[in-house]
Design a protein around this motif. Structure first.
Motif, mmCIF file in Angstrom:
data_model
loop_
_atom_site.group_PDB
_atom_site.id
_atom_site.type_symbol
_atom_site.label_atom_id
_atom_site.label_comp_id
_atom_site.label_asym_id
_atom_site.label_seq_id
_atom_site.Cartn_x
_atom_site.Cartn_y
_atom_site.Cartn_z
ATOM 1 N N CYS A 102 46.439 34.528 43.628
ATOM 2 C CA CYS A 102 46.567 35.672 42.971
ATOM 3 C C CYS A 102 45.229 35.413 41.625
ATOM 4 O O CYS A 102 45.988 34.512 40.474
ATOM 5 C CB CYS A 102 47.455 36.006 43.019
ATOM 6 S SG CYS A 102 47.300 37.370 41.944
ATOM 7 N N CYS B 261 46.406 36.317 48.374
ATOM 8 C CA CYS B 261 47.843 36.355 48.480
ATOM 9 C C CYS B 261 47.819 36.399 49.980
ATOM 10 O O CYS B 261 48.399 35.867 50.701
ATOM 11 C CB CYS B 261 49.026 36.656 48.163
ATOM 12 S SG CYS B 261 48.863 38.633 47.577
ATOM 13 N N HIS C 132 43.478 42.243 45.243
ATOM 14 C CA HIS C 132 42.015 41.292 45.780
ATOM 15 C C HIS C 132 42.303 41.068 47.219
ATOM 16 O O HIS C 132 41.323 40.432 47.777
ATOM 17 C CB HIS C 132 42.451 39.981 44.681
ATOM 18 C CG HIS C 132 41.601 40.804 43.051
ATOM 19 N ND1 HIS C 132 39.884 41.729 43.812
ATOM 20 C CD2 HIS C 132 42.107 40.828 42.859
ATOM 21 C CE1 HIS C 132 39.732 41.540 42.923
ATOM 22 N NE2 HIS C 132 40.633 41.347 41.140
ATOM 23 N N CYS D 253 48.518 43.528 39.784
ATOM 24 C CA CYS D 253 47.550 43.510 41.144
ATOM 25 C C CYS D 253 46.553 44.802 41.311
ATOM 26 O O CYS D 253 46.571 45.906 41.293
ATOM 27 C CB CYS D 253 49.094 43.302 42.267
ATOM 28 S SG CYS D 253 47.818 43.771 44.188
HETATM 29 S S1 SF4 Z 1 46.061 38.340 45.177
HETATM 30 FE FE1 SF4 Z 1 47.071 39.653 45.567
HETATM 31 S S2 SF4 Z 1 48.762 40.166 44.217
HETATM 32 FE FE2 SF4 Z 1 47.261 39.505 42.811
HETATM 33 S S3 SF4 Z 1 45.494 40.501 43.210
HETATM 34 FE FE3 SF4 Z 1 45.420 40.359 45.209
HETATM 35 S S4 SF4 Z 1 46.931 41.642 46.280
HETATM 36 FE FE4 SF4 Z 1 47.474 41.630 44.258
#
Ligand code: SF4
Ligand SMILES: Cc1cc2nc3c(=O)[nH]c(=O)nc-3n(C[C@H](O)[C@H](O)[C@H](O)COP(=O)(O)OP(=O)(O)OC[C@H]3O[C@@H](n4cnc5c(N)ncnc54)[C@H](O)[C@@H]3O)c2cc1C
Lengths: 64, 376
Positions: free
Chosen positions: A55, A17, A14, A11
């Motif tokens: 993700c 999600c 980012h 993780c």
């Molecule tokens: S989308 Fe969610 S799980 Fe994926 S890197 Fe970003 S914060 Fe982490």
């Protein structure tokens, strides 16, 4: 019920999600990801699957 | 509309297909994808998967819901916009009422078929096996991808030289941030060779830059991507000079046709990045279902890269001119939160090895994107 698994080593915080399923995924002030619940209710399945899919680093999995 | 066909098999295609369902479309949804694999993320391919730290299957994305037909190994070769039919390589004709074009891009190659590139899972596995026995590598192209591949090669213990016509990352990031990244690359032991007079591949192991010839066990080509629109050549759909499919602010291309992701040219340019593919996938579904009443989407310019010990996250438009304000940390330590202010009030915020929730970065930079709908 299926469960959400987070690979915290992958993780990157980012937050895509969280943008997709904010009722389940939350980033705290440090950028760490938290789950409001680990089990996926049937009515949340699609939203959670969508969050898992966006993700970019494939850090999320759903285990049946 | 009874049947929507999505051509493509990656994040833009899947997001569009799922968003059609989330938007209430209850007709048939068929996704046709050229690749033999289940959908996967390309993002780890230049990083963990190439380094051999992560198995290829860790990049797989969840399959679409059962109410979405997903066909692999199905390449679209022609589109008849009037007759609303997509023709596949095996001659099958797939009729549609609505079409989503999400065929992405492929690696640009310098010498033809034999170049080593990193675009697909198969590319990454092939390159990884070559790197396993190599001692040196030349990476052609100093963009995000080239620098990431160089970093991975270095981590595997190879001698690495990045070769480009212009200084690495300069066009993408602007001079200040590019200099920072190139300094980090040099500290990492990556050689950087700028060859303004041209670069020619002269065999499997040799590259000519101006007067000199460089040699390495492996030559990797990371010189950009080309939109996959060959199958649209005779369709009459608007393509820009670079082959990108021209779409409007709601991702609409023509009546009954929308597009999303790396294939799209919008306001004169493509944005071949993950977040864009997700946002456009959603917008394309809405554009198809809602037609003229669809809301234009607001792009969320969010970019990131991991290279040479730098974890860089960017919110806002690129490239950047002039020096930034340093909001936290220290540039000398290569751990800082930076901001560039642009004319007209906009800003770009950049976190370099600085952990910060992305939402905060976006507040400092491009602004917080409109809240996403609860689903997809
Ligand atoms: S989308 Fe969610 S799980 Fe994926 S890197 Fe970003 S914060 Fe982490
Ligand atoms: C190695 C690598 C690392 C990356 N790292 C990052 C990163 O760190 N951050 C970032 O933001 N972005 C990154 N990207 C970019 C990101 O992966 C792309 O923006 C994203 O994949 C775009 O998705 P897409 O669905 O539009 O297109 P693509 O991923 O290109 O998918 C297109 C799909 O369409 C299929 N297709 C093509 N032609 C046809 C046809 N005629 N018929 C049927 N199917 C067809 C293809 O097989 C493919 O499955 C990276 C890309 C690569 C290659």
């Amino acid at each position: 019920m299926s469960r959400i698994l987070v690979d915290f080593d992958r993780c990157e915080g980012h937050g895509l999600c969280e943008q997709t399923a904010p009722e389940v995924f939350r980033l705290d002030d440090e950028g760490e990801l938290h789950l409001t619940r680990e089990e996926v209710a049937p009515e949340d399945e699609r939203a959670v699957a969508a969050a898992v899919r966006v993700c970019p680093v494939a850090a999320l999995k759903v285990r049946p | 509309m009874r049947r929507i066909v999505v051509v493509g098999g990656s994040i833009a295609a899947l997001t569009a297909a799922e968003s059609l369902r989330a938007g209430g479309f209850d007709g048939q949804v068929t996704v046709v994808s050229e690749e033999p694999h289940q959908p996967y993320s390309r993002v780890p391919l230049s990083k963990g998967v190439l380094a051999g730290r992560e198995p290829a299957k860790s990049a797989l994305l969840p399959a679409p819901g059962e109410d979405i037909e997903f066909r692999t190994g199905a390449r679209a070769v022609r589109l008849d916009v009037r007759g609303r039919t997509v023709t596949l390589a095996d001659g099958t004709e797939v009729p549609y009422d609505g079409l989503v074009v999400a065929t992405g891009a492929r690696a640009r190659r310098l010498t033809g078929g034999s170049d080593l590139v990193v675009r697909t899972l198969d590319d990454a596995e092939a390159l990884a096996s070559r790197l396993a026995t190599a001692r040196s590598a030349i990476v052609l192209g100093g963009g995000f991808l080239g620098m990431e591949v160089a970093t991975t090669c270095r981590a595997l213990g190879l001698e690495v030289t990045v070769v480009d016509l212009v200084p690495p990352l300069l066009r993408l990031l602007g001079p200040w941030l590019a200099d920072l990244a190139v300094a980090a690359a040099r500290d990492h032991g990556i050689r950087v060779r700028v060859a303004p007079d041209g670069v020619t591949v002269v065999g499997e192991h040799r590259v000519r830059c101006g007067e000199s010839v460089l040699e390495a066990d492996v030559i990797v080509c990371a010189v950009g991507d080309v939109p996959n629109t060959d199958w649209l050549r005779d369709s009459g759909l608007p393509l820009d000079a670079g082959g990108g499919l021209v779409a409007d602010a709601c991702c609409r291309v023509a009546p009954g046709v929308v597009a999303a992701g790396d294939v799209v040219s919008r306001e004169g340019r493509r944005t071949p990045h993950w977040t864009n593919a997700v946002e456009q996938g959603r917008a394309a579904a809405a554009g198809l279902l809602e037609g003229a009443s669809a809301r234009p989407y607001r792009p969320d310019p969010y970019f990131w890269t991991e290279q040479c010990g730098l974890d860089i996250k960017i919110s806002g438009e690129l490239p950047l001119t002039g020096p930034p304000d340093i909001l936290a940390g220290s540039v000398n330590d290569r751990s800082a939160l930076l901001r560039w202010r642009h004319d007209g009030g906009a800003a770009t915020a950049v976190a370099v090895n600085h952990r910060l929730p992305v939402i905060k970065l976006k507040r400092l930079g491009a602004g917080v994107p409109a809240p996403a709908p609860a689903r997809t």
